[in-house]
Structures are given as C-alpha cells and as structure tokens.
Scaffold this motif. Structure first.
Motif, mmCIF file in Angstrom:
data_model
loop_
_atom_site.group_PDB
_atom_site.id
_atom_site.type_symbol
_atom_site.label_atom_id
_atom_site.label_comp_id
_atom_site.label_asym_id
_atom_site.label_seq_id
_atom_site.Cartn_x
_atom_site.Cartn_y
_atom_site.Cartn_z
ATOM 1 N N VAL A 57 0.841 -1.198 0.000
ATOM 2 C CA VAL A 57 0.000 0.000 0.000
ATOM 3 C C VAL A 57 0.878 1.251 0.000
ATOM 4 O O VAL A 57 1.984 1.234 0.520
ATOM 5 C CB VAL A 57 -0.921 0.059 1.246
ATOM 6 C CG1 VAL A 57 -2.012 -0.997 1.172
ATOM 7 C CG2 VAL A 57 -0.124 -0.065 2.539
ATOM 8 N N GLU A 58 0.345 2.323 -0.601
ATOM 9 C CA GLU A 58 1.000 3.631 -0.471
ATOM 10 C C GLU A 58 0.246 4.422 0.580
ATOM 11 O O GLU A 58 -0.988 4.480 0.561
ATOM 12 C CB GLU A 58 0.983 4.402 -1.797
ATOM 13 C CG GLU A 58 1.568 5.820 -1.637
ATOM 14 C CD GLU A 58 1.645 6.624 -2.929
ATOM 15 O OE1 GLU A 58 1.143 6.157 -3.973
ATOM 16 O OE2 GLU A 58 2.212 7.745 -2.885
ATOM 17 N N VAL A 59 0.982 5.010 1.504
ATOM 18 C CA VAL A 59 0.327 5.815 2.536
ATOM 19 C C VAL A 59 0.210 7.269 2.063
ATOM 20 O O VAL A 59 1.164 7.845 1.543
ATOM 21 C CB VAL A 59 1.052 5.712 3.903
ATOM 22 C CG1 VAL A 59 2.515 6.078 3.792
ATOM 23 C CG2 VAL A 59 0.369 6.590 4.946
ATOM 24 N N VAL A 118 6.069 5.061 1.356
ATOM 25 C CA VAL A 118 5.929 6.327 2.072
ATOM 26 C C VAL A 118 6.512 7.459 1.236
ATOM 27 O O VAL A 118 7.626 7.339 0.719
ATOM 28 C CB VAL A 118 6.655 6.264 3.439
ATOM 29 C CG1 VAL A 118 6.531 7.581 4.188
ATOM 30 C CG2 VAL A 118 6.104 5.123 4.286
ATOM 31 N N ASN A 119 5.766 8.543 1.086
ATOM 32 C CA ASN A 119 6.262 9.716 0.360
ATOM 33 C C ASN A 119 7.137 10.573 1.272
ATOM 34 O O ASN A 119 6.767 10.873 2.392
ATOM 35 C CB ASN A 119 5.093 10.575 -0.129
ATOM 36 C CG ASN A 119 4.250 9.859 -1.161
ATOM 37 O OD1 ASN A 119 4.640 9.716 -2.318
ATOM 38 N ND2 ASN A 119 3.089 9.387 -0.740
ATOM 39 N N LEU A 120 8.290 10.958 0.768
ATOM 40 C CA LEU A 120 9.143 11.854 1.531
ATOM 41 C C LEU A 120 9.373 13.134 0.740
ATOM 42 O O LEU A 120 9.626 13.095 -0.465
ATOM 43 C CB LEU A 120 10.502 11.210 1.821
ATOM 44 C CG LEU A 120 10.674 10.329 3.052
ATOM 45 C CD1 LEU A 120 12.153 10.145 3.337
ATOM 46 C CD2 LEU A 120 9.981 10.916 4.272
ATOM 47 N N ILE A 150 10.578 4.080 -0.077
ATOM 48 C CA ILE A 150 10.476 5.529 0.039
ATOM 49 C C ILE A 150 10.291 6.135 -1.351
ATOM 50 O O ILE A 150 11.052 5.834 -2.273
ATOM 51 C CB ILE A 150 11.726 6.090 0.752
ATOM 52 C CG1 ILE A 150 11.620 5.768 2.252
ATOM 53 C CG2 ILE A 150 11.868 7.575 0.525
ATOM 54 C CD1 ILE A 150 12.859 6.095 3.034
ATOM 55 N N GLU A 151 9.241 6.949 -1.492
ATOM 56 C CA GLU A 151 8.957 7.590 -2.776
ATOM 57 C C GLU A 151 9.412 9.045 -2.737
ATOM 58 O O GLU A 151 9.045 9.796 -1.842
ATOM 59 C CB GLU A 151 7.453 7.533 -3.072
ATOM 60 C CG GLU A 151 6.891 6.121 -3.115
ATOM 61 C CD GLU A 151 5.499 6.055 -3.742
ATOM 62 O OE1 GLU A 151 4.917 7.123 -4.047
ATOM 63 O OE2 GLU A 151 5.011 4.925 -3.936
ATOM 64 N N ILE A 152 10.210 9.410 -3.726
ATOM 65 C CA ILE A 152 10.731 10.777 -3.789
ATOM 66 C C ILE A 152 10.539 11.317 -5.195
ATOM 67 O O ILE A 152 10.807 10.618 -6.173
ATOM 68 C CB ILE A 152 12.231 10.807 -3.432
ATOM 69 C CG1 ILE A 152 12.441 10.162 -2.069
ATOM 70 C CG2 ILE A 152 12.758 12.229 -3.420
ATOM 71 C CD1 ILE A 152 13.793 9.565 -1.917
ATOM 72 N N ILE A 180 11.599 6.652 -7.597
ATOM 73 C CA ILE A 180 11.377 7.993 -8.144
ATOM 74 C C ILE A 180 9.889 8.137 -8.422
ATOM 75 O O ILE A 180 9.308 7.325 -9.130
ATOM 76 C CB ILE A 180 12.161 8.193 -9.455
ATOM 77 C CG1 ILE A 180 13.671 8.082 -9.192
ATOM 78 C CG2 ILE A 180 11.821 9.549 -10.068
ATOM 79 C CD1 ILE A 180 14.502 8.172 -10.456
ATOM 80 N N ASP A 181 9.278 9.158 -7.838
ATOM 81 C CA ASP A 181 7.833 9.391 -7.984
ATOM 82 C C ASP A 181 7.583 10.427 -9.081
ATOM 83 O O ASP A 181 8.469 11.210 -9.429
ATOM 84 C CB ASP A 181 7.288 9.911 -6.644
ATOM 85 C CG ASP A 181 5.791 9.689 -6.507
ATOM 86 O OD1 ASP A 181 5.148 9.245 -7.467
ATOM 87 O OD2 ASP A 181 5.261 9.979 -5.406
ATOM 88 N N ASP A 182 6.362 10.415 -9.614
ATOM 89 C CA ASP A 182 5.950 11.415 -10.605
ATOM 90 C C ASP A 182 6.870 11.463 -11.815
ATOM 91 O O ASP A 182 7.101 12.543 -12.386
ATOM 92 C CB ASP A 182 5.889 12.822 -9.967
ATOM 93 C CG ASP A 182 4.811 12.913 -8.898
ATOM 94 O OD1 ASP A 182 4.059 11.946 -8.728
ATOM 95 O OD2 ASP A 182 4.733 13.961 -8.234
ATOM 96 N N VAL A 201 10.642 3.078 -10.372
ATOM 97 C CA VAL A 201 10.194 4.345 -10.951
ATOM 98 C C VAL A 201 8.676 4.332 -11.023
ATOM 99 O O VAL A 201 8.084 3.409 -11.580
ATOM 100 C CB VAL A 201 10.763 4.535 -12.377
ATOM 101 C CG1 VAL A 201 10.211 5.802 -13.005
ATOM 102 C CG2 VAL A 201 12.284 4.561 -12.347
ATOM 103 N N LYS A 202 8.038 5.336 -10.430
ATOM 104 C CA LYS A 202 6.582 5.430 -10.553
ATOM 105 C C LYS A 202 6.236 6.462 -11.610
ATOM 106 O O LYS A 202 6.552 7.642 -11.494
ATOM 107 C CB LYS A 202 5.927 5.783 -9.219
ATOM 108 C CG LYS A 202 4.415 5.606 -9.290
ATOM 109 C CD LYS A 202 3.750 5.861 -7.968
ATOM 110 C CE LYS A 202 3.838 4.663 -7.051
ATOM 111 N NZ LYS A 202 3.183 4.951 -5.766
ATOM 112 N N VAL A 203 5.601 5.977 -12.667
ATOM 113 C CA VAL A 203 5.282 6.836 -13.803
ATOM 114 C C VAL A 203 4.055 7.677 -13.454
ATOM 115 O O VAL A 203 3.037 7.162 -12.986
ATOM 116 C CB VAL A 203 5.024 5.989 -15.062
ATOM 117 C CG1 VAL A 203 4.701 6.880 -16.251
ATOM 118 C CG2 VAL A 203 6.235 5.099 -15.363
HETATM 119 CA CA CA Z 1 3.733 8.876 -4.246
#
Ligand code: CA
Ligand code: C2E
Ligand code: CA
Ligand code: CA
Length: 281
Positions: A57-59, A118-120, A150-152, A180-182, A201-203
């Motif tokens: 899950v993504e918080v 988790v987004n940082l 960790i998503e950045i 890597i987010d976004d 990598v999150k597209v």
């Molecule tokens: Ca995210």
C-alpha cells in the motif's frame, strides 16, 4: 485605462487579502495539527497487474480539520514545506504508518514482501539523521527493511546534493526500496535513471490520462516502460482508472500499478478490513 486598472484592483484585492489571511491562519493551524492528532492516513493498494494480488500500500496523508473538513495533501504539503513543518509531518507519517504495517503483519499474516510506500519531501533527504531514524524505527517494530519503500519526486533527486546522495545510498544499503515518484513530469534527464541509487520508478498518472484518447500515446508509454527496464529498474504505474488501461499495461509487460480502478486510497479501518479478508482486488 486608469479606471480599468483601479477596478481590477478593487475586484481582486479582497480575494487576495482573504486568501493571504486564510493562508497565515492555516499555517498556524497546521503547526498544531500534528500534535492534536488531526492528520489521518489513507492507504492505497498497489497490485500485481498479472494477478491483481495486493503487493502493498502507499500511505497518503490527509488533514481532518475540525472546521474545514478533510483537506487533501496537495493543499497543505506545499504550505508545510514553506513554513518548515514538513519535517515533523513526514516523520509522523513514517512512524505511524510503519506501526500500522507492523500491526497488519501480526494480525493478518501478510506476505514477508508486502511493501509500505511512504512519500518523503525533498528536504527530508537533506536531514543527516534520516537514515538512523528509519533504521531505528524498523528495528523497534521488528520490520525487515525491504518492507519499506520511500517515494521521492524526481525534481528532489536530480539536483544530486551530497547529503541527498548519502541518504539514498545508505537507505539502499540498509535494504529500503527507493522509488522515483511522478516520473515524466519534471525537467527529467534520462541519464540519471542509470546513475541514481534507486530501484523503482513510478510513472506519473498524467501519462495514462491520454492513453485512450491521444494517437501514439500507447507507443509512448511502451517506450517509457522500456527505458525504465533498460536502466535495470522496476516500473510502477499510478492513476489506473479503467479496466482497459490495466489490460493495456499488462499487455506491455508492466508488473505493477495502482489507481481508482483497483481501489481508492482507504481509511485505515477499510484497509484493515480489506487485508483481513483478501489478498486480491
Ligand atoms: Ca507517491
Ligand atoms: P502522489 O505521491 O503522486 O500520490 C498519488 C496521488 O494520486 C494521490 O493523491 C492519490 O490519491 C491519487 N490517485 C491515486 N489513484 C488515482 C487515480 O486512479 N486517479 C486519480 N485521478 N488520482 C489517483 P493525494 O492522496 O491527494 O496525494 C497528493 C500528493 O500529496 C501525493 O502525490 C504526494 O506528492 C503528496 N503526499 C501525500 N502524502 C504525503 C506524505 O505523507 N508526505 C509527503 N511529503 N507528501 C505526501
Ligand atoms: Ca506520483
Ligand atoms: Ca504527485
């Protein structure tokens, strides 16, 4: 022209005043929100596209404001960064969501590879004690490092400051996943995909929005997927809203994704109820 100018000022001044006032009021309230338990966490499942199995899950944080109702993060995260509250906020999210994960692992016998994402904020990577903080949290909760990702955002990492690189390398050495987010939104240079200590990598969901409307978009998405793979990284797609999109991504060989088609971000109770009954969506 002069009269026009004055009337423009007359129209906009009250609005600007109001929003400036509202902003400074919200800033004051945000400072107190963490200690008064007004922040709440929602969890959005990330699934394996081949099987619809829940991989983790993504918080995602929300602000349950006593008067203004539920405020989405896009409105208060930038404010939190501006007024220096983001550090406390991100650490609060990290420790509370890891505690939730530990509880789930105990209560529902989750797979060992179930991941919490988790987004940082970019500024967190500049904190010299980040790695120690993460390490001691994981240890105290008896969680394996690989259960945390960790998503950045890419803009945060492409600057490649010394401390940022130290944080990323140490976290990766610890076994924490870095993503890597976004991806695809900033001024991205593709060379850094091979140089940064990241594994996923999150597209960005903007790339999926036009998937079924714009000519050539499927090929474009396919090429991005190949690029990520060629760099030796794993691709995750966000914002999957339709069955057609899920099918298309699966056909391209994309391993995992998330989006309203599978599940909206869920309050903790609903996420618990889901994980208590099934591993599939
Ligand atoms: Ca995210
Ligand atoms: P993000 O990390 O890119 O998170 C994905 C956003 O897309 C989330 O919005 C999620 O609710 C939304 N989303 C998920 N699936 C779909 C879909 O199928 N369609 C559409 N239209 N949207 C979808 P949310 O929860 O409003 O979060 C917005 C941003 O706030 C996040 O973007 C992230 O950058 C930031 N954020 C959230 N929680 C935290 C946090 O704890 N710390 C920090 N630093 N930032 C956070
Ligand atoms: Ca994103
Ligand atoms: Ca985002």
């Amino acid at each position: 022209a002069k009269r026009e100018g004055r009337s423009i000022i007359k129209i906009f001044e009250p609005v600007m005043l109001y929003s400036r006032q509202l902003r400074s009021q919200m800033a004051a309230e945000l400072r107190g929100a963490i200690s008064s338990d007004e922040l709440i966490l929602h969890y959005q499942p990330v699934v394996e596209l081949a099987t619809n199995r829940i991989l983790g899950v993504e918080v995602l944080v929300r602000w349950q404001h006593p008067l203004r109702g539920l405020i989405p993060p896009d409105t208060f995260i930038p404010l939190a960064e501006e007024i220096g509250v983001i550090h406390d906020l991100d650490r609060w999210v990290m420790s509370n969501s890891l505690r939730q994960l530990a509880e789930w692992r105990k209560d529902f016998a989750l797979d060992d590879d179930f991941q919490l994402r988790v987004n940082l904020s970019a500024v967190e990577l500049k904190q010299l004690d980040l790695v120690d903080h993460v390490r001691s949290l994981l240890r105290a909760l008896h969680l394996p490092a690989h259960s945390l990702v960790i998503e950045i955002t890419e803009t945060a990492i492409v600057t490649r400051g010394e401390v940022e690189m130290y944080s990323l390398l140490s976290l990766q050495q610890l076994g924490v996943g870095i993503e890597i987010d976004d991806f695809g939104t900033g001024y991205s240079s593709i060379s850094y995909l091979r140089e940064l200590p990241v594994s996923m990598v999150k597209v960005d969901r903007s790339l999926l929005v036009e998937l079924n409307t714009r000519t050539g978009q499927l090929e474009f998405v396919a090429a991005i997927l190949q690029l990520i793979r060629a760099a030796g990284l794993e691709a995750v797609f966000e914002g999957i809203e339709t069955r057609e999109q899920a099918d298309q991504l699966r056909a391209l060989g994309c391993a995992s994704g998330q989006g309203y088609y599978f599940s909206r971000p869920l309050p903790a109770d609903d996420a618990s109820a889901l994980l208590a009954t099934t591993r599939y969506l």
